[in-house]
Design a protein around this motif. Structure first.
Motif, short mmCIF file in Angstrom:
data_model
loop_
_atom_site.label_atom_id
_atom_site.label_comp_id
_atom_site.label_asym_id
_atom_site.label_seq_id
_atom_site.Cartn_x
_atom_site.Cartn_y
_atom_site.Cartn_z
N ASN A 61 0.82 -1.15 -0.22
CA ASN A 61 -0.19 -0.13 0.12
C ASN A 61 1.06 0.96 -0.14
O ASN A 61 0.28 2.20 -0.97
CB ASN A 61 -0.70 -0.38 1.37
N ILE B 261 0.66 3.97 -3.12
CA ILE B 261 0.27 5.14 -2.42
C ILE B 261 1.61 6.74 -2.42
O ILE B 261 1.23 7.24 -3.82
CB ILE B 261 -0.12 5.87 -0.97
N ASN C 194 -6.58 12.47 1.58
CA ASN C 194 -7.69 11.87 1.16
C ASN C 194 -8.12 11.62 -0.68
O ASN C 194 -8.58 10.65 -0.35
CB ASN C 194 -9.18 12.56 1.46
N ALA D 98 -5.85 8.46 -1.33
CA ALA D 98 -6.41 7.52 -0.90
C ALA D 98 -7.00 6.76 -1.62
O ALA D 98 -7.63 6.13 -2.53
CB ALA D 98 -7.36 8.09 0.31
N HIS D 99 -7.87 8.44 -1.85
CA HIS D 99 -9.41 7.44 -3.33
C HIS D 99 -8.95 6.64 -4.58
O HIS D 99 -9.14 5.39 -4.81
CB HIS D 99 -10.76 8.37 -3.49
N VAL E 160 -7.06 2.82 -1.23
CA VAL E 160 -7.04 2.59 -0.35
C VAL E 160 -7.85 3.13 0.42
O VAL E 160 -8.25 4.47 -0.06
CB VAL E 160 -5.79 2.68 -0.20
N VAL F 28 -9.10 5.84 3.96
CA VAL F 28 -8.16 7.15 3.82
C VAL F 28 -7.72 7.08 5.06
O VAL F 28 -6.47 7.11 5.19
CB VAL F 28 -9.36 8.03 4.68
N THR G 184 -5.44 4.64 5.98
CA THR G 184 -4.50 3.73 5.70
C THR G 184 -3.50 5.26 5.01
O THR G 184 -2.30 5.26 5.89
CB THR G 184 -4.68 2.62 4.17
N VAL G 185 -3.91 6.00 4.61
CA VAL G 185 -2.98 6.85 4.01
C VAL G 185 -2.09 7.68 5.18
O VAL G 185 -0.87 7.35 5.26
CB VAL G 185 -3.44 8.04 3.02
N TYR G 186 -3.17 8.04 5.79
CA TYR G 186 -2.84 9.30 7.22
C TYR G 186 -1.93 7.82 8.01
O TYR G 186 -1.37 8.57 8.68
CB TYR G 186 -4.41 9.42 7.86
#
Lengths: 213, 213
Positions: free
Chosen positions: B16, B20, B38, B41-42, B46, B48, B50-52
């Motif tokens: 991931n 990203i 956001n 992420a979309h 994945v 949101v 997960t990104v943060y």
DNA sequence: GCGTAAACGGATAGATTCATCCACTTACTG
DNA sequence: CAGTAAGTGGATGAATCTATCCGTTTACGC
């Protein structure tokens, strides 16, 4: 289908309009990116409503700022065209356009957000194109520039000078002059002689050109 | 004060993370400006969260992307340094660094938002500085470049090439090569000979470089 | 296989930004 | 020096963006 009811603005409105444009310009130059209309209103010391009435959105503000700038480039091309010697005329336009671009750090932001298809700028662009073409033709015919030089090179040149000028603006305000000479030489023109180009930037100066947090 | 508990990521997490970074890179390149975490992420498919979790804010994502890129420039400088002839070494670095820069339209956005003071990139910058200095010294000593050439000229050169490359990327993907030759000539170096530089862009191509609405 | 720590995703509270609307003020006309 | 059309400012609701939290799922060591 004409719509030229060009009623003049009331004095206070005109004053505010100026103030808004100048403030926006300064803010764009300082931060290198757009500011919101609300921010501009506050910084300019007028109400938000005043800004939105004059400029319904960011694009219309940008268009207004853009038109102002284009006029200057048109004048530069005109002045250059009056010089008798073709190489001299071409060099004069390149140096003066660069000087003007270097002194206007807001231009990239404005260009990026203006609607370039919108009248009246569309016509201005064509006119500038014709004038620059003429300068290039003359320089080519006189052998003052390398074979293959084209008016697209003039735009590319200004993009490059703009990039270096914006980046060095705060730390070495006349560094752009050095790269004008480098590019002129690369295009086959004698470097400009009226003023002496500055030496290369120091390491400390270059360090200052890296973007901040 | 050391904090090197470098526990390896779980396989899915690592996958991931890559996804990203690649998505972000592509989005920055396409739009020429930042995208929100956001949105990334979309687009990356994945959540949101997960990104943060991986990148608490935009800056830490930018730092990760920046580190990747810097490694490449370090390698280019190393390869160039191995060439025996000083002028050839300098030219090789200039041409290859330009090629790399031209193929990476996201670099400006990344540079503008990364925290350049943050380790580990700070050390990388110093190392690159040393390597470029060495190339410049050698070229100067051999008389392969004009007197007064300095390592700040190398940075300025890359700023300028980056600007023209980003702008022409979609419409004339190898136009940058032409301006590499122009600048090399301006600096006193023979233009690169391995590959032929393309002719000037057409008017239609230049038109395509003007920013869209 | 099982147990568990690690990772996932996305609903959503809170913060920020955008743009309208209208009660009040001001410049210009006759 | 009225009368009035033009202009003003900023409170405010709608729209958008940020970033957390937690119930569920997954990878991996044993």
């Amino acid at each position: 289908m004409s719509e030229d009811k060009e009623r003049p603005l009331r004095a206070d409105a005109e004053r505010n309009r100026r103030q808004i444009m100048e403030t926006a310009e300064r803010m764009f130059a300082e931060r290198g990116s757009v500011a919101t209309l609300n921010e501009i209103a506050h910084e300019a010391g007028v109400g938000v409503g005043t800004v939105y009435r004059r400029f319904p959105d960011l694009v219309s503000l940008m268009n207004a700022l853009f038109a102002e700038r284009f006029t200057t480039f048109l004048q530069l091309a005109e002045t250059a065209a009056e010089l008798a010697e073709p190489g001299e005329a071409m060099r004069h336009y390149l140096v003066e356009a660069a000087r003007w671009r270097a002194g206007d750090p807001a231009l990239d932001v404005i260009l990026a957000h203006a609607d370039l298809e919108a009248a009246p700028t569309a016509g201005m662009r064509e006119e500038l194109g014709r004038r620059v073409d003429a300068l290039v033709e003359r320089a080519l015919a006189a052998g003052a520039v390398h074979e293959g030089f084209a008016s697209s090179d003039v735009y590319a040149y200004l993009y490059m000078i703009g990039a270096i000028a914006d980046r060095t603006h705060d730390v070495a305000p006349d560094a752009w002059r050095r790269y004008v000479d480098v590019l002129l030489r690369g295009f086959g023109l004698e470097p400009a002689t009226e003023t002496q180009a500055p030496p290369a930037m120091t390491d400390a100066q270059i360090l200052g050109t890296w973007p901040k947090p």
